[in-house]
Design an enzyme around this catalytic site. Structure first.
Site, PDB file in Angstrom:
ATOM      1  N   TRP A 130       0.847  -1.203   0.000  1.00  0.00           N
ATOM      2  CA  TRP A 130       0.000   0.000   0.000  1.00  0.00           C
ATOM      3  C   TRP A 130       0.875   1.243   0.000  1.00  0.00           C
ATOM      4  CZ3 TRP A 130      -4.618  -0.795  -1.514  1.00  0.00           C
ATOM      5  CH2 TRP A 130      -5.559   0.245  -1.488  1.00  0.00           C
ATOM      6  N   ASP A 187       0.106  11.041  -0.086  1.00  0.00           N
ATOM      7  CA  ASP A 187      -0.942  12.061  -0.037  1.00  0.00           C
ATOM      8  C   ASP A 187      -2.309  11.433   0.199  1.00  0.00           C
ATOM      9  OD1 ASP A 187      -1.209  10.801  -2.534  1.00  0.00           O
ATOM     10  OD2 ASP A 187      -2.000  12.614  -3.460  1.00  0.00           O
ATOM     11  N   GLU A 197      -3.332   8.667  -1.896  1.00  0.00           N
ATOM     12  CA  GLU A 197      -2.537   7.453  -1.702  1.00  0.00           C
ATOM     13  C   GLU A 197      -1.651   7.119  -2.894  1.00  0.00           C
ATOM     14  OE1 GLU A 197      -6.145   4.803  -0.611  1.00  0.00           O
ATOM     15  OE2 GLU A 197      -4.941   4.960   1.205  1.00  0.00           O
ATOM     16  N   GLU A 198      -1.242   8.153  -3.624  1.00  0.00           N
ATOM     17  CA  GLU A 198      -0.474   7.905  -4.840  1.00  0.00           C
ATOM     18  C   GLU A 198       0.913   8.527  -4.816  1.00  0.00           C
ATOM     19  OE1 GLU A 198      -4.305   7.859  -7.911  1.00  0.00           O
ATOM     20  OE2 GLU A 198      -3.125   9.670  -7.695  1.00  0.00           O
ATOM     21  N   GLU A 224     -18.441   7.017  -5.362  1.00  0.00           N
ATOM     22  CA  GLU A 224     -17.240   7.845  -5.286  1.00  0.00           C
ATOM     23  C   GLU A 224     -17.164   8.820  -6.461  1.00  0.00           C
ATOM     24  OE1 GLU A 224     -13.230   6.132  -6.383  1.00  0.00           O
ATOM     25  OE2 GLU A 224     -12.880   6.457  -4.240  1.00  0.00           O
TER      26      GLU A 224
END
Ligand SMILES: *[C@@H]1O[C@H](CO)[C@@H](O)[C@H](O)[C@H]1NC(C)=O
Ligand SMILES: *[C@@H]1O[C@H](CO)[C@@H](O)[C@H](O)[C@H]1NC(C)=O
Ligand SMILES: *[C@@H]1O[C@H](CO)[C@@H](O)[C@H](O)[C@H]1NC(C)=O
Ligand SMILES: *[C@@H]1O[C@H](CO)[C@@H](O)[C@H](O)[C@H]1NC(C)=O
Ligand SMILES: *[C@@H]1O[C@H](CO)[C@@H](O)[C@H](O)[C@H]1NC(C)=O
Ligand SMILES: *[C@@H]1O[C@H](CO)[C@@H](O)[C@H](O)[C@H]1NC(C)=O
Ligand SMILES: *[C@@H]1O[C@H](CO)[C@@H](O)[C@H](O)[C@H]1NC(C)=O
Length: 558
Positions: free
Chosen positions: A125, A181, A184-185, A412
């Site tokens: 992750w 961030d 999540e990238e 989303e």
């Protein structure tokens, strides 16, 4: 006249449109949030991101999402908007206390994501993510401050403070390291993360003082000052925007809903529209809104391509996004509206809109005759700007309404081609972002003051930092230690006005002085007895003050 009337009619229809959307969607969004807590195998108080288990699998709990959601519920509870939420809130605190103790691949509370049964998620992750602990501390302190104000001292002291300490000690020690961030990238320094960390440490310093921990209060304050200084570096005047991620080279332009979210989640109702913390109504945050929103105009999204300049468009995360082919997100479109409603609140409080050359492009897209000037609230020009901004903000909600299915359920994302929902269904954060925007629209301020008011130049020209000089020197009776040096704050080498140190920890003499930041200067200690001055031996001592915060210099007489 005809035109004016039909314009008025249209405006009324739109207002009514948005109001009817809110009265339909508000209860659905609230129910949508509550339905995602402690469900689908999740322990009590655990927020699932979405019930979706395939394409994508979001049946996990994220510290960031959970904390943002519970901040909303805690705000509703502590403002007596919904008094039924107490058990969910204490379940949340209990659950997060367990997660803080779960050993995880980050090895810290910076671990972003856990299984819903409160065990570690051990797959690969983007970790760590350092916004989660800050947001969790903010949510918990909001609840604790409410309890304290209603006379409940023990739960904040015995349950909440030990957890807040863990989160804030982590933020305090790690903010100056890169991390992933909020999307999540990107492994770098993220505006959203730095902004919410700054906020958490500011309110944390006050909370630590309340809990009698002056050492932590001082540490949190020092790091907050450093964060505020660092935060300024996200502003790019050449881009007319805040750059979402720095300390990373990811090939993106830097325009990102990250920064709009950072502004709304650090809104302080006691502050003015201050640029130093990028408050929603500040000139820099408005220019950032203008530039960031513009990056979603044109052909990027088919559903935006027919929309004229100066009107709301559907907003995604950032224009280079390829996740699910890159689409608008409800939470980003809602955030674009929310920033503007909060800005209106700040102008109403300030009694003026101060249009600067920085914010001018934001205003002229809406009212072309706007000029750089102060518009006091008792003038027609002010009312024109307020209603133009309000209608513009409503435009974002009208788009959300257009792409909300009749069920009222919010996923989303919605497709850039035709607005059909995509990615995770019933996203908890989508519902929460709808609610915070709705509250902001009717002026129901949920946010609490966290200390943004009155903050001034943290670094750069004019900034000062506090330096404590400690000089170990044994002295004769009647003899004292003074400091003098090459700068104004050190008396320009004068011996007659040299500054006296205090000997409360003899033989360590001390003095704390405000000196210009990032400045190199020379100094010496002198001893004076009966008017006779004795200088330390050469060479002159030299020191460069830090850019921000505080510093302690330890010297020994020579
Ligand atoms: C303080 O608040 C906690 C959490 O709601 C509750 O469990 C406790 O009973 C309260 N204590 C007092 C003295 O009211
Ligand atoms: C650490 O802080 C310094 C001073 O503000 C800044 O220049 C640097 O980019 C920061 N690095 C990270 C990774 O936060
Ligand atoms: C308006 O903003 C400018 C630039 O920040 C500032 O110099 C000026 O004092 C402000 N005026 C008022 C009335 O607040
Ligand atoms: C919207 O676009 C998607 C993908 O392009 C397509 O599968 C779907 O049928 C379209 N929906 C409508 C209502 O046109
Ligand atoms: C403001 O909006 C919220 C969210 O839609 C709603 O629950 C609340 O009743 C509204 N309050 C007022 C005073 O209109
Ligand atoms: C130090 O020197 C500067 C520049 O000559 C002067 O403006 C300032 O007043 C002096 N300060 C003191 C404390 O003597
Ligand atoms: C220390 O600074 C003073 C004032 O600038 C200067 O006159 C003196 O020569 C310096 N001493 C040494 C050893 O450089």
């Amino acid at each position: 006249m005809r035109f004016a009337l039909s314009f008025f009619f249209l405006a009324k229809v739109c207002l009514a449109d948005v109001a009817s959307y809110i009265s339909m969607e508000g209860p659905i969004a609230k129910a949508g949030v509550l339905a995602n807590i402690g469900t689908k195998g999740a322990k009590p108080g655990i927020v699932i991101a979405s019930p979706s288990t395939i394409d994508p699998d979001y049946l996990y709990t994220w510290t960031r999402d959970s904390s943002l959601v519970f901040k909303l519920l805690i705000d509703q509870y502590t403002r007596r908007i919904d008094t039924t939420l107490l058990n969910q809130i204490t379940d949340f605190i209990t659950a997060e206390g367990i997660l803080q103790g779960v050993s995880n691949p980050s090895g810290s509370v910076g671990e972003p994501k856990f299984n819903v049964d409160e065990t570690a998620f051990t797959g690969p992750w983007g970790r760590p993510q350092r916004d989660g602990p800050a947001l969790r501390a903010t949510a918990m302190m909001t609840f604790a401050n409410y309890l304290i104000s209603s006379g409940n001292i023990s739960y904040p002291a015995n349950t909440i403070w030990p957890m807040v300490k863990i989160d804030l000690d982590y933020v305090s020690a790690n903010w100056n390291n890169t991390g992933f961030d909020l999307w999540e990238e990107v492994d770098g320094s993220s505006f959203f993360t730095i902004a919410v960390q700054h906020r958490a440490l500011r309110e944390g310093a006050t909370f630590a003082t309340l809990q009698g921990d002056n050492t932590r209060a001082a540490t949190y304050n020092t790091q907050a000052a450093n964060l505020l200084c660092f935060l300024q570096g996200f502003w790019s005047s050449s881009s007319s925007a805040l750059i979402a991620n720095i300390n990373v080279n990811n090939g993106r332009g830097g325009l990102d809903a990250n920064t709009i979210l950072g502004s709304i989640h650090t809104f302080d109702p006691a502050a003015g529209p201050d640029a130093i913390t990028f408050q929603p109504g500040s000139d820099k945050a408005l220019l950032n809104h203008y530039t960031t929103v513009n990056s979603f105009r044109g052909s990027l999204y088919t559903i935006n391509s027919h929309i004229a300049a100066g009107q709301a468009v559907n907003i995604g995360r950032y224009k280079e996004d390829v996740y699910y082919n890159g689409n608008p997100w409800y939470l980003a479109t809602f955030a674009a509206a929310e920033q503007l409603y909060l800005a209106i609140y700040q102008w109403e409080q300030a009694g003026q809109i101060n249009v600067t050359s920085t914010s001018l492009p934001f205003f002229t897209q809406l009212v072309s005759s706007t000029t750089v000037q102060n518009y006091p609230s008792n003038t027609p020009g002010y009312r024109t700007l307020i209603s133009a901004v309000f209608s513009y903000a409503d435009g974002f909600l009208e788009l959300a309404k257009e792409y909300t299915p009749s069920s009222g359920r919010l996923s989303e994302q919605y497709l850039k081609s035709n607005g059909t929902q995509t990615s995770a269904v019933d996203l908890t954060w989508s519902y929460a972002s709808a609610l915070t925007a709705f509250f902001a629209r009717n002026g129901t301020i949920l946010g609490n003051a966290w200390g943004a008011k009155g903050l001034t130049t943290p670094c750069g020209p004019g900034a000062t930092v506090s330096i404590t000089f400690l000089e170990t020197a044994t002295t004769m009776s009647g003899e004292s230690i003074y400091i003098t040096g090459s700068i104004d704050a050190l008396q320009n080498w004068s011996t007659s006005t040299a500054l006296p140190l205090s000997s409360t920890k003899y033989p360590v003499w001390s003095i704390t002085l405000d000196v210009p930041a990032s400045t190199t200067f020379q100094y010496k200690y002198i001893r004076i007895r009966n008017g006779v001055v004795t200088w330390e031996s050469d060479p002159n001592r030299s020191l460069t003050s830090p850019a921000s915060g505080t510093y302690t210099e330890r010297d020994t007489w020579r």
